[in-house]
Scaffold this motif. Structure first.
Motif, PDB file in Angstrom:
ATOM      1  N   MET B   1      -6.770 -12.883   2.855  1.00  0.00           N
ATOM      2  CA  MET B   1      -5.620 -13.808   2.960  1.00  0.00           C
ATOM      3  C   MET B   1      -4.300 -13.020   3.075  1.00  0.00           C
ATOM      4  SD  MET B   1      -4.307 -16.973   2.708  1.00  0.00           S
ATOM      5  CE  MET B   1      -5.213 -18.208   1.776  1.00  0.00           C
ATOM      6  N   TYR B   2      -3.605 -13.234   4.197  1.00  0.00           N
ATOM      7  CA  TYR B   2      -2.291 -12.607   4.347  1.00  0.00           C
ATOM      8  C   TYR B   2      -1.222 -13.478   3.684  1.00  0.00           C
ATOM      9  CZ  TYR B   2      -4.375  -9.798   8.133  1.00  0.00           C
ATOM     10  OH  TYR B   2      -5.145  -8.954   8.869  1.00  0.00           O
ATOM     11  N   ALA B   3      -0.107 -12.835   3.343  1.00  0.00           N
ATOM     12  CA  ALA B   3       1.059 -13.598   2.900  1.00  0.00           C
ATOM     13  C   ALA B   3       2.224 -13.239   3.801  1.00  0.00           C
ATOM     14  CB  ALA B   3       1.382 -13.277   1.444  1.00  0.00           C
ATOM     15  N   LEU B   4       2.698 -14.232   4.558  1.00  0.00           N
ATOM     16  CA  LEU B   4       3.856 -14.043   5.438  1.00  0.00           C
ATOM     17  C   LEU B   4       5.110 -14.470   4.689  1.00  0.00           C
ATOM     18  CD1 LEU B   4       5.262 -13.627   8.225  1.00  0.00           C
ATOM     19  CD2 LEU B   4       4.699 -16.015   8.727  1.00  0.00           C
ATOM     20  N   ILE B  53      10.134  -2.506  -6.137  1.00  0.00           N
ATOM     21  CA  ILE B  53       9.337  -2.491  -4.903  1.00  0.00           C
ATOM     22  C   ILE B  53       9.465  -1.092  -4.300  1.00  0.00           C
ATOM     23  CG2 ILE B  53       8.949  -3.603  -2.663  1.00  0.00           C
ATOM     24  CD1 ILE B  53       8.896  -5.754  -4.704  1.00  0.00           C
ATOM     25  N   ALA B  54       8.348  -0.419  -4.107  1.00  0.00           N
ATOM     26  CA  ALA B  54       8.409   0.970  -3.656  1.00  0.00           C
ATOM     27  C   ALA B  54       8.974   1.068  -2.230  1.00  0.00           C
ATOM     28  CB  ALA B  54       7.016   1.588  -3.710  1.00  0.00           C
ATOM     29  N   ARG B  55       8.589   0.146  -1.386  1.00  0.00           N
ATOM     30  CA  ARG B  55       8.998   0.225   0.021  1.00  0.00           C
ATOM     31  C   ARG B  55       9.559  -1.112   0.461  1.00  0.00           C
ATOM     32  NH1 ARG B  55       3.803   3.749   2.324  1.00  0.00           N
ATOM     33  NH2 ARG B  55       4.518   5.733   1.465  1.00  0.00           N
ATOM     34  N   PRO B  56      10.760  -1.432   0.000  1.00  0.00           N
ATOM     35  CA  PRO B  56      11.324  -2.754   0.281  1.00  0.00           C
ATOM     36  C   PRO B  56      11.650  -2.922   1.761  1.00  0.00           C
ATOM     37  CG  PRO B  56      12.981  -1.338  -0.694  1.00  0.00           C
ATOM     38  CD  PRO B  56      11.691  -0.580  -0.750  1.00  0.00           C
ATOM     39  N   ALA B  65      -0.519  -7.574   3.211  1.00  0.00           N
ATOM     40  CA  ALA B  65      -1.930  -7.505   3.576  1.00  0.00           C
ATOM     41  C   ALA B  65      -2.581  -6.654   2.506  1.00  0.00           C
ATOM     42  CB  ALA B  65      -2.083  -6.862   4.953  1.00  0.00           C
ATOM     43  N   GLY B  66      -3.220  -7.297   1.567  1.00  0.00           N
ATOM     44  CA  GLY B  66      -3.723  -6.563   0.411  1.00  0.00           C
ATOM     45  C   GLY B  66      -2.534  -5.982  -0.335  1.00  0.00           C
ATOM     46  N   ARG B  67      -2.517  -4.675  -0.530  1.00  0.00           N
ATOM     47  CA  ARG B  67      -1.391  -4.062  -1.242  1.00  0.00           C
ATOM     48  C   ARG B  67      -0.306  -3.565  -0.304  1.00  0.00           C
ATOM     49  NH1 ARG B  67      -3.520   0.166  -5.539  1.00  0.00           N
ATOM     50  NH2 ARG B  67      -1.278   0.206  -5.902  1.00  0.00           N
ATOM     51  N   LEU B  68      -0.557  -3.653   0.980  1.00  0.00           N
ATOM     52  CA  LEU B  68       0.447  -3.234   1.964  1.00  0.00           C
ATOM     53  C   LEU B  68       1.554  -4.281   2.100  1.00  0.00           C
ATOM     54  CD1 LEU B  68      -1.664  -1.922   5.004  1.00  0.00           C
ATOM     55  CD2 LEU B  68      -0.185  -0.552   3.518  1.00  0.00           C
TER      56      LEU B  68
END
Lengths: 246, 246
Positions: B1-4, B53-56, B65-68
């Motif tokens: 499941m993606y989150a947009l 957030i490490a990479r805002p 996408a998962g942890r990405l």
């Protein structure tokens, strides 16, 4: 041997590619700056006109790598990043590097529009009034938004010399060019803003001291900033000079 | 499941991602359009503010996408293209697809600037005069340049239904959105220009008829075009209506 195609008299978007090629010590021709058969601006235009070219680029820069013709600055950098270790190897690292480069591409377009807010095909003189409004907003709102973002990212990489570790990525090289270009175009505004972006200016200095980059900058291969490129010094678009109280 | 993550009331740049997710039949949440804990606009702003957030991301859209966490529209599409066969598998094919998408990204930025030529933070009403000049140049010079380019590319793919073969790529989906958006924003100008871009309009029709895309367009998931998005219908920026000779 790569062949870079870009306008011969400006740094422009081509400069982001040149910096990566130079840091990678990758042999390349800068085709439109050469003369003779198959070189110069006609060679570049040949590709743009696209006759007999299967995948014609929309605009320079584009790079020939063997039989590949690769267009769009960020796309070329992604390609070079993988080939020359100018980006991480992991998928997450590559995605993040490219994401940052695309944000730099957005910034570069906005810099261009400070002197060409109405039409790329019109002279600056024909859109000066709008350019003044655009540049004032750019310096007031957009520069803090973009540079503040990169400063924040740099703050989160404590301990590492470059954005993604001990070695520079193509994004570090591109940020060098952003700081150099903005400092050329808006010397007063940038001198005033510099204390807010210490990490970004320090990164600029570190990239500048890389032996291959230093050699490149001192060579005739580095075209000087000028008023035909993306970063243009038009004093009327810069902030007013600080006046010393007496 | 993606989150947009994207602004909940406009198609905007998020729409390019939605179209790819829909064609791929990939399950996703459209987080800022949901309500409750961890949803809505606050969930989106949480990432942008970047605390912890490490990479805002710099701006929406971004995709989890998962942890990405992946930012920048073209970057997300490249990622989805590989995962869901919305791009070729070969390196040359992937580079070409991404190159075309980046050219579409440049066009989208120019569309936005037709109504916001001076400052993204100002209302349209505060830059209307400049917008009229910008939009006139856009319709006269930039639309032919961009659409003419894509028409030429389509002419070179004789025999294949889509840009890169028998199946649509994320670029085909994006070009559908470009034709839909320009036709919404500039109905008179586009009606007049349509005969020059037969292949592009035919591609738009073919994408529109894809079963999943057709179902999506008929669903409440498709937000209607409106005057807060990128493609805005401001009659004063469109070409004059053709008058019939009597």
């Amino acid at each position: 041997m790569y062949a870079l195609y870009y306008w011969p008299t400006i740094q422009g978007r081509g400069e982001f590619i040149r910096l990566s090629l130079e840091e990678a010590d990758a042999p390349y021709r800068d085709v439109a700056r050469e003369s003779g058969r198959g070189a110069g601006v006609p060679a570049l235009l040949h590709f743009l006109q696209g006759r007999g070219i299967a995948r014609p680029p929309f605009a320079p820069p584009f790079l020939m790598a063997g039989r590949l013709v690769i267009g769009q600055t960020a796309n070329i950098l992604q390609f070079l990043g993988t080939r020359h270790a100018l980006a991480p190897r992991t998928e997450s690292g590559r995605l993040w590097t490219h994401e940052l480069q695309l944000t730099i591409a957005d910034l570069v377009a906005e810099v261009h529009d400070t002197h060409h807010p109405i039409a790329v095909d019109l002279y600056y003189e024909d859109q000066m009034k709008e350019a003044r409004r655009k540049a004032a907003d750019f310096l007031k709102n957009r520069v803090p938004k973009y540079l503040g973002y990169f400063e924040k990212i740099l703050a989160g990489t404590r301990g590492s010399k470059f954005l993604l570790g001990a070695k520079p990525s193509y994004v570090d090289l591109s940020l060098f060019q952003i700081v150099a270009g903005l400092s050329y175009a808006f010397p007063n505004a940038m001198a005033r803003a510099a204390p807010k972006y210490r990490r970004l200016f320090a990164l600029h200095a570190r990239v500048q001291e890389r032996p291959r980059i230093a050699a490149y900058l001192a060579s005739p291969r580095r075209i000087a900033f000028n008023e035909d490129g993306i970063f243009r010094r038009y004093p009327e678009l810069d902030a007013a000079r600080k006046t010393r109280k007496t």
